[in-house]
Design a protein around this motif. Structure first.
Motif, PDB file in Angstrom:
ATOM      1  N   GLY A 132     -11.655   6.050   9.559  1.00 50.65           N
ATOM      2  CA  GLY A 132     -10.791   6.882   8.725  1.00 50.65           C
ATOM      3  C   GLY A 132      -9.307   6.632   8.892  1.00 50.65           C
ATOM      4  O   GLY A 132      -8.483   7.482   8.514  1.00 50.65           O
ATOM      5  N   PHE A 133      -8.938   5.464   9.426  1.00 58.31           N
ATOM      6  CA  PHE A 133      -7.531   5.169   9.664  1.00 58.31           C
ATOM      7  C   PHE A 133      -7.173   3.803   9.103  1.00 58.31           C
ATOM      8  O   PHE A 133      -8.023   3.110   8.559  1.00 58.31           O
ATOM      9  CB  PHE A 133      -7.220   5.256  11.165  1.00 58.31           C
ATOM     10  CG  PHE A 133      -7.439   6.645  11.692  1.00 58.31           C
ATOM     11  CD1 PHE A 133      -6.455   7.605  11.557  1.00 58.31           C
ATOM     12  CD2 PHE A 133      -8.641   6.999  12.265  1.00 58.31           C
ATOM     13  CE1 PHE A 133      -6.669   8.900  12.001  1.00 58.31           C
ATOM     14  CE2 PHE A 133      -8.869   8.291  12.708  1.00 58.31           C
ATOM     15  CZ  PHE A 133      -7.880   9.247  12.580  1.00 58.31           C
ATOM     16  N   GLU A 134      -5.901   3.425   9.242  1.00 54.81           N
ATOM     17  CA  GLU A 134      -5.425   2.146   8.730  1.00 54.81           C
ATOM     18  C   GLU A 134      -4.922   1.289   9.869  1.00 54.81           C
ATOM     19  O   GLU A 134      -4.236   1.783  10.769  1.00 54.81           O
ATOM     20  CB  GLU A 134      -4.284   2.366   7.730  1.00 54.81           C
ATOM     21  CG  GLU A 134      -4.706   3.123   6.501  1.00 54.81           C
ATOM     22  CD  GLU A 134      -3.527   3.480   5.602  1.00 54.81           C
ATOM     23  OE1 GLU A 134      -2.434   2.908   5.779  1.00 54.81           O
ATOM     24  OE2 GLU A 134      -3.707   4.342   4.739  1.00 54.81           O
ATOM     25  N   LEU A 135      -5.241   0.011   9.819  1.00 55.38           N
ATOM     26  CA  LEU A 135      -4.728  -0.942  10.793  1.00 55.38           C
ATOM     27  C   LEU A 135      -3.292  -1.275  10.422  1.00 55.38           C
ATOM     28  O   LEU A 135      -3.022  -1.768   9.333  1.00 55.38           O
ATOM     29  CB  LEU A 135      -5.580  -2.218  10.790  1.00 55.38           C
ATOM     30  CG  LEU A 135      -5.107  -3.347  11.707  1.00 55.38           C
ATOM     31  CD1 LEU A 135      -5.169  -2.921  13.170  1.00 55.38           C
ATOM     32  CD2 LEU A 135      -5.956  -4.595  11.473  1.00 55.38           C
ATOM     33  N   GLU A 136      -2.376  -0.970  11.323  1.00 52.20           N
ATOM     34  CA  GLU A 136      -0.960  -1.281  11.094  1.00 52.20           C
ATOM     35  C   GLU A 136      -0.625  -2.660  11.640  1.00 52.20           C
ATOM     36  O   GLU A 136       0.156  -3.389  11.055  1.00 52.20           O
ATOM     37  CB  GLU A 136      -0.061  -0.238  11.770  1.00 52.20           C
ATOM     38  CG  GLU A 136      -0.033   1.092  11.073  1.00 52.20           C
ATOM     39  CD  GLU A 136       0.725   1.070   9.768  1.00 52.20           C
ATOM     40  OE1 GLU A 136       1.747   0.391   9.665  1.00 52.20           O
ATOM     41  OE2 GLU A 136       0.282   1.750   8.829  1.00 52.20           O
ATOM     42  N   GLU A 137      -1.187  -2.978  12.800  1.00 51.60           N
ATOM     43  CA  GLU A 137      -0.839  -4.240  13.445  1.00 51.60           C
ATOM     44  C   GLU A 137      -1.957  -4.642  14.402  1.00 51.60           C
ATOM     45  O   GLU A 137      -2.569  -3.803  15.049  1.00 51.60           O
ATOM     46  CB  GLU A 137       0.469  -4.062  14.213  1.00 51.60           C
ATOM     47  CG  GLU A 137       1.065  -5.315  14.757  1.00 51.60           C
ATOM     48  CD  GLU A 137       2.444  -5.071  15.368  1.00 51.60           C
ATOM     49  OE1 GLU A 137       2.779  -5.818  16.297  1.00 51.60           O
ATOM     50  OE2 GLU A 137       3.159  -4.155  14.936  1.00 51.60           O
ATOM     51  N   LEU A 138      -2.201  -5.932  14.497  1.00 51.51           N
ATOM     52  CA  LEU A 138      -3.164  -6.489  15.439  1.00 51.51           C
ATOM     53  C   LEU A 138      -2.484  -7.632  16.170  1.00 51.51           C
ATOM     54  O   LEU A 138      -1.916  -8.521  15.554  1.00 51.51           O
ATOM     55  CB  LEU A 138      -4.410  -7.021  14.710  1.00 51.51           C
ATOM     56  CG  LEU A 138      -5.405  -7.807  15.565  1.00 51.51           C
ATOM     57  CD1 LEU A 138      -6.033  -6.924  16.639  1.00 51.51           C
ATOM     58  CD2 LEU A 138      -6.488  -8.430  14.690  1.00 51.51           C
ATOM     59  N   GLN A 139      -2.556  -7.562  17.507  1.00 57.60           N
ATOM     60  CA  GLN A 139      -1.995  -8.623  18.338  1.00 57.60           C
ATOM     61  C   GLN A 139      -3.073  -9.075  19.310  1.00 57.60           C
ATOM     62  O   GLN A 139      -3.763  -8.242  19.893  1.00 57.60           O
ATOM     63  CB  GLN A 139      -0.786  -8.132  19.135  1.00 57.60           C
ATOM     64  CG  GLN A 139       0.345  -7.629  18.298  1.00 57.60           C
ATOM     65  CD  GLN A 139       1.435  -6.990  19.150  1.00 57.60           C
ATOM     66  OE1 GLN A 139       1.341  -6.886  20.359  1.00 57.60           O
ATOM     67  NE2 GLN A 139       2.492  -6.559  18.490  1.00 57.60           N
TER      68      GLN A 139
END
Length: 173
Positions: free
Chosen positions: A27-34
């Protein structure tokens, strides 16, 4: 405006759709992946957000979902990993319309090519945002904003400012 999501090379590019899907299912959004090498392990840092922000219990829920998803794709990470799931900090620049919508009624510091000012956020559309600056409402297109961040307030915002912003929104419906 530039996006916030950073794509790491190699494993990060292959993992992004897997992680984004797990985050979305929670139920959320991925803002950033490192994804970084940290000794013998990979460090997988996932920054997530939601329409109403995200609390600690929800971060734990997202971490479980992402961990399960990563465990199904062991071949991509090729070994042990450390997972860090967090929310964006208050110092995250407002770069997308959804960031501005989440900042509604908050005070922000805005920098444009020729000016810097504090404003209170009103209605955010896909191409612009309404800002209350020195008692005057202004519609500002996103490309005109070079940088903007939320300002921390330690007291309730002035009722008159909130009324001015919410009255304008009600009048436009």
């Amino acid at each position: 405006m530039p996006g916030q999501r950073q794509r790491a090379g190699g494993a990060g590019e292959e993992l992004e759709p897997v992680v984004a899907d797990a985050v979305a299912r929670a139920g959320f959004e991925l803002e950033e992946l490192q994804v970084h090498q940290a000794g013998r392990k990979q460090l997988v840092k996932v920054i997530v957000d939601g329409d109403d922000g995200i609390g600690l219990d929800q971060v734990a829920e997202v971490a479980r979902a992402v961990s399960e998803a990563l465990d199904t794709r062991e071949e991509v990470l090729a070994g042990a990993y450390t997972l860090e799931v967090t929310s964006p900090g208050l110092d995250r620049p407002l770069t997308k319309p959804r960031h501005w919508r989440r900042a509604r009624l908050r005070k922000v510091a805005v920098r444009q090519a020729d000016a810097k000012f504090l404003a209170r956020v009103g209605a955010a559309a896909d191409d612009s945002v309404e800002l209350l600056v020195d008692g005057q409402l202004r519609r500002v297109a996103y490309p005109e904003i070079e940088h903007a961040v939320i300002e921390v307030e330690f007291k309730e915002p002035p009722a008159a400012e909130i009324a001015q912003l919410t009255h304008e929104e009600e009048g436009s419906r």
